[in-house]
Motif scaffolding. Structure first.
Motif, PDB file in Angstrom:
ATOM      1  N   ALA A 102       0.830  -1.211   0.000  1.00  0.00           N
ATOM      2  CA  ALA A 102       0.000   0.000   0.000  1.00  0.00           C
ATOM      3  C   ALA A 102       0.860   1.255   0.000  1.00  0.00           C
ATOM      4  CB  ALA A 102      -0.937  -0.012   1.214  1.00  0.00           C
ATOM      5  N   LEU A 103       1.932   1.262   0.792  1.00  0.00           N
ATOM      6  CA  LEU A 103       2.819   2.428   0.838  1.00  0.00           C
ATOM      7  C   LEU A 103       3.563   2.599  -0.482  1.00  0.00           C
ATOM      8  CD1 LEU A 103       4.271   2.086   4.450  1.00  0.00           C
ATOM      9  CD2 LEU A 103       2.305   3.445   3.687  1.00  0.00           C
ATOM     10  N   GLU A 104       3.959   1.510  -1.103  1.00  0.00           N
ATOM     11  CA  GLU A 104       4.634   1.583  -2.400  1.00  0.00           C
ATOM     12  C   GLU A 104       3.700   2.145  -3.472  1.00  0.00           C
ATOM     13  OE1 GLU A 104       5.899  -2.471  -2.649  1.00  0.00           O
ATOM     14  OE2 GLU A 104       7.561  -2.137  -1.249  1.00  0.00           O
ATOM     15  N   HIS A 105       2.426   1.835  -3.374  1.00  0.00           N
ATOM     16  CA  HIS A 105       1.451   2.412  -4.311  1.00  0.00           C
ATOM     17  C   HIS A 105       1.424   3.937  -4.161  1.00  0.00           C
ATOM     18  CE1 HIS A 105      -2.080   2.766  -6.822  1.00  0.00           C
ATOM     19  NE2 HIS A 105      -2.652   3.469  -5.857  1.00  0.00           N
ATOM     20  N   VAL A 106       1.437   4.423  -2.937  1.00  0.00           N
ATOM     21  CA  VAL A 106       1.476   5.870  -2.691  1.00  0.00           C
ATOM     22  C   VAL A 106       2.759   6.459  -3.284  1.00  0.00           C
ATOM     23  CG1 VAL A 106       1.591   7.667  -0.912  1.00  0.00           C
ATOM     24  CG2 VAL A 106       0.019   5.731  -0.627  1.00  0.00           C
ATOM     25  N   ILE A 107       3.887   5.806  -3.042  1.00  0.00           N
ATOM     26  CA  ILE A 107       5.160   6.284  -3.579  1.00  0.00           C
ATOM     27  C   ILE A 107       5.109   6.340  -5.098  1.00  0.00           C
ATOM     28  CG2 ILE A 107       7.613   5.690  -3.850  1.00  0.00           C
ATOM     29  CD1 ILE A 107       7.408   4.583  -0.892  1.00  0.00           C
ATOM     30  N   ASP A 108       4.605   5.282  -5.723  1.00  0.00           N
ATOM     31  CA  ASP A 108       4.523   5.239  -7.189  1.00  0.00           C
ATOM     32  C   ASP A 108       3.656   6.355  -7.748  1.00  0.00           C
ATOM     33  OD1 ASP A 108       6.163   3.001  -7.287  1.00  0.00           O
ATOM     34  OD2 ASP A 108       4.508   1.587  -7.548  1.00  0.00           O
ATOM     35  N   ALA A 109       2.614   6.709  -7.031  1.00  0.00           N
ATOM     36  CA  ALA A 109       1.661   7.707  -7.530  1.00  0.00           C
ATOM     37  C   ALA A 109       2.068   9.146  -7.241  1.00  0.00           C
ATOM     38  CB  ALA A 109       0.278   7.437  -6.925  1.00  0.00           C
ATOM     39  N   ALA A 110       2.921   9.374  -6.236  1.00  0.00           N
ATOM     40  CA  ALA A 110       3.129  10.756  -5.798  1.00  0.00           C
ATOM     41  C   ALA A 110       4.580  11.183  -5.592  1.00  0.00           C
ATOM     42  CB  ALA A 110       2.355  10.979  -4.490  1.00  0.00           C
ATOM     43  N   HIS A 111       5.540  10.291  -5.780  1.00  0.00           N
ATOM     44  CA  HIS A 111       6.920  10.617  -5.451  1.00  0.00           C
ATOM     45  C   HIS A 111       7.877  10.212  -6.562  1.00  0.00           C
ATOM     46  CE1 HIS A 111       4.781  10.394  -1.589  1.00  0.00           C
ATOM     47  NE2 HIS A 111       5.548  11.407  -1.279  1.00  0.00           N
ATOM     48  N   ASP A 112       9.099  10.724  -6.475  1.00  0.00           N
ATOM     49  CA  ASP A 112      10.134  10.376  -7.439  1.00  0.00           C
ATOM     50  C   ASP A 112      10.822   9.059  -7.108  1.00  0.00           C
ATOM     51  OD1 ASP A 112       9.870  12.787  -9.013  1.00  0.00           O
ATOM     52  OD2 ASP A 112      10.862  13.839  -7.359  1.00  0.00           O
ATOM     53  N   PHE A 113      10.952   8.755  -5.834  1.00  0.00           N
ATOM     54  CA  PHE A 113      11.482   7.475  -5.383  1.00  0.00           C
ATOM     55  C   PHE A 113      11.114   7.298  -3.915  1.00  0.00           C
ATOM     56  CE2 PHE A 113      15.008  10.380  -4.551  1.00  0.00           C
ATOM     57  CZ  PHE A 113      15.524   9.973  -3.334  1.00  0.00           C
ATOM     58  N   GLY A 114      11.282   6.081  -3.428  1.00  0.00           N
ATOM     59  CA  GLY A 114      11.034   5.784  -2.029  1.00  0.00           C
ATOM     60  C   GLY A 114      12.346   5.635  -1.289  1.00  0.00           C
ATOM     61  N   ALA A 115      12.318   5.931   0.009  1.00  0.00           N
ATOM     62  CA  ALA A 115      13.498   5.770   0.858  1.00  0.00           C
ATOM     63  C   ALA A 115      13.041   5.385   2.257  1.00  0.00           C
ATOM     64  CB  ALA A 115      14.314   7.063   0.906  1.00  0.00           C
ATOM     65  N   LEU A 116      13.925   4.725   2.977  1.00  0.00           N
ATOM     66  CA  LEU A 116      13.645   4.358   4.365  1.00  0.00           C
ATOM     67  C   LEU A 116      14.941   3.978   5.038  1.00  0.00           C
ATOM     68  CD1 LEU A 116      13.832   0.981   4.626  1.00  0.00           C
ATOM     69  CD2 LEU A 116      11.672   1.156   3.400  1.00  0.00           C
ATOM     70  N   SER A 117      14.918   3.960   6.344  1.00  0.00           N
ATOM     71  CA  SER A 117      16.034   3.472   7.140  1.00  0.00           C
ATOM     72  C   SER A 117      15.559   2.196   7.819  1.00  0.00           C
ATOM     73  CB  SER A 117      16.457   4.517   8.176  1.00  0.00           C
ATOM     74  OG  SER A 117      17.546   4.037   8.930  1.00  0.00           O
ATOM     75  N   ALA A 118      16.213   1.086   7.505  1.00  0.00           N
ATOM     76  CA  ALA A 118      15.749  -0.218   7.978  1.00  0.00           C
ATOM     77  C   ALA A 118      16.437  -0.631   9.271  1.00  0.00           C
ATOM     78  CB  ALA A 118      16.010  -1.280   6.919  1.00  0.00           C
ATOM     79  N   LEU A 149      26.308  11.450   7.153  1.00  0.00           N
ATOM     80  CA  LEU A 149      25.598  10.439   7.936  1.00  0.00           C
ATOM     81  C   LEU A 149      26.210   9.054   7.695  1.00  0.00           C
ATOM     82  CD1 LEU A 149      21.925  11.607   7.227  1.00  0.00           C
ATOM     83  CD2 LEU A 149      23.306  12.064   9.273  1.00  0.00           C
ATOM     84  N   PRO A 150      27.478   8.857   8.005  1.00  0.00           N
ATOM     85  CA  PRO A 150      28.099   7.555   7.718  1.00  0.00           C
ATOM     86  C   PRO A 150      27.461   6.402   8.495  1.00  0.00           C
ATOM     87  CG  PRO A 150      29.543   8.894   9.090  1.00  0.00           C
ATOM     88  CD  PRO A 150      28.397   9.781   8.652  1.00  0.00           C
ATOM     89  N   GLU A 151      26.887   6.698   9.667  1.00  0.00           N
ATOM     90  CA  GLU A 151      26.260   5.631  10.469  1.00  0.00           C
ATOM     91  C   GLU A 151      24.987   5.099   9.825  1.00  0.00           C
ATOM     92  OE1 GLU A 151      24.396   9.463  11.658  1.00  0.00           O
ATOM     93  OE2 GLU A 151      26.444   8.846  11.266  1.00  0.00           O
ATOM     94  N   GLU A 152      24.419   5.819   8.881  1.00  0.00           N
ATOM     95  CA  GLU A 152      23.205   5.377   8.190  1.00  0.00           C
ATOM     96  C   GLU A 152      23.516   4.554   6.942  1.00  0.00           C
ATOM     97  OE1 GLU A 152      20.192   5.538   9.265  1.00  0.00           O
ATOM     98  OE2 GLU A 152      20.433   6.956  10.898  1.00  0.00           O
ATOM     99  N   GLU A 153      24.754   4.639   6.479  1.00  0.00           N
ATOM    100  CA  GLU A 153      25.116   3.907   5.264  1.00  0.00           C
ATOM    101  C   GLU A 153      25.038   2.415   5.535  1.00  0.00           C
ATOM    102  OE1 GLU A 153      28.802   5.702   3.997  1.00  0.00           O
ATOM    103  OE2 GLU A 153      27.802   7.647   3.722  1.00  0.00           O
ATOM    104  N   GLY A 154      24.411   1.709   4.642  1.00  0.00           N
ATOM    105  CA  GLY A 154      24.171   0.285   4.807  1.00  0.00           C
ATOM    106  C   GLY A 154      22.797  -0.020   5.374  1.00  0.00           C
ATOM    107  N   ALA A 155      22.129   0.980   5.964  1.00  0.00           N
ATOM    108  CA  ALA A 155      20.782   0.791   6.515  1.00  0.00           C
ATOM    109  C   ALA A 155      19.740   1.594   5.752  1.00  0.00           C
ATOM    110  CB  ALA A 155      20.744   1.183   7.988  1.00  0.00           C
ATOM    111  N   ALA A 156      20.183   2.477   4.863  1.00  0.00           N
ATOM    112  CA  ALA A 156      19.251   3.284   4.064  1.00  0.00           C
ATOM    113  C   ALA A 156      18.920   2.533   2.783  1.00  0.00           C
ATOM    114  CB  ALA A 156      19.855   4.640   3.752  1.00  0.00           C
TER     115      ALA A 156
END
Length: 183
Positions: A102-118, A149-156
């Motif tokens: 459902a969230l990916e559908h929103v991203i596809d319809a309204a954004h340039d790309f999706g991102a998250l920190s896992a 933000l080197p601490e986020e690399e690998g989790a983004a």
């Protein structure tokens, strides 16, 4: 377990005070008390995906909010995924996948790309859905300039929106500033 209802997608402004309290309680429980007020604030202002059982119990939640991301000489509208959680008694039954679809559908319809920190626990879900670790550098546009933000690399993780290519990793993704966790 009773069969879950269809995923409901609603903007924050359509959620009642009771629904917001239910979501926050689910997040507090799912993250075992490690879900701060600023984390909650980051999850608001966009679209929420909610799954309930037939008796009305909230089983799963996730939200997507817009973030501005600078890359090379362009500003992107990124759909940033926040606050994905599944009730502990209902995990490993596909509810996280339903929320993400459902969230990916929103991203596809309204954004340039999706991102998250896992988190370590969530990384497998995102990878199974085709999200990929951002291989480049990450920064935030802080009050005093870019903040690495080197601490986020690998989790983004990132995912192209329908019909859009991902930015190239030759340049860093520079996320807009916010209080609390930057990603």
């Amino acid at each position: 377990m009773t069969e879950p209802t269809p995923v409901r997608v609603a903007p924050t402004f359509e959620l009642t005070a009771t629904e917001r309290a239910e979501i926050r309680a689910l997040l507090d429980t799912a993250f075992e008390g490690d879900f701060a007020d600023l984390d909650w604030e980051h999850a608001l202002g966009g679209a929420h995906a909610l799954v309930r059982d037939r008796n009305g119990l909230l089983l799963a939640h996730g939200s997507v909010v817009q973030r501005r991301v600078l890359h090379a000489d362009r500003s992107y509208r990124a759909g940033y995924v926040e606050a994905v959680a599944v009730h502990a008694d209902h995990r490993r039954r596909g509810l996280g996948h339903r929320v993400m679809a459902a969230l990916e559908h929103v991203i596809d319809a309204a954004h340039d790309f999706g991102a998250l920190s896992a988190s370590d626990a969530g990384a497998a879900l995102y990878a199974a859905r085709g999200w990929q670790v951002w291989p480049g550098r990450l920064t935030a546009l802080g009050p005093h300039g870019p903040l690495p933000l080197p601490e986020e690399e690998g989790a983004a993780y990132v995912r192209p929106a329908a019909g859009h290519p991902l930015p190239t990793p030759a340049h860093p993704l520079a996320f807009d500033w916010r209080e609390g966790d930057l990603l």
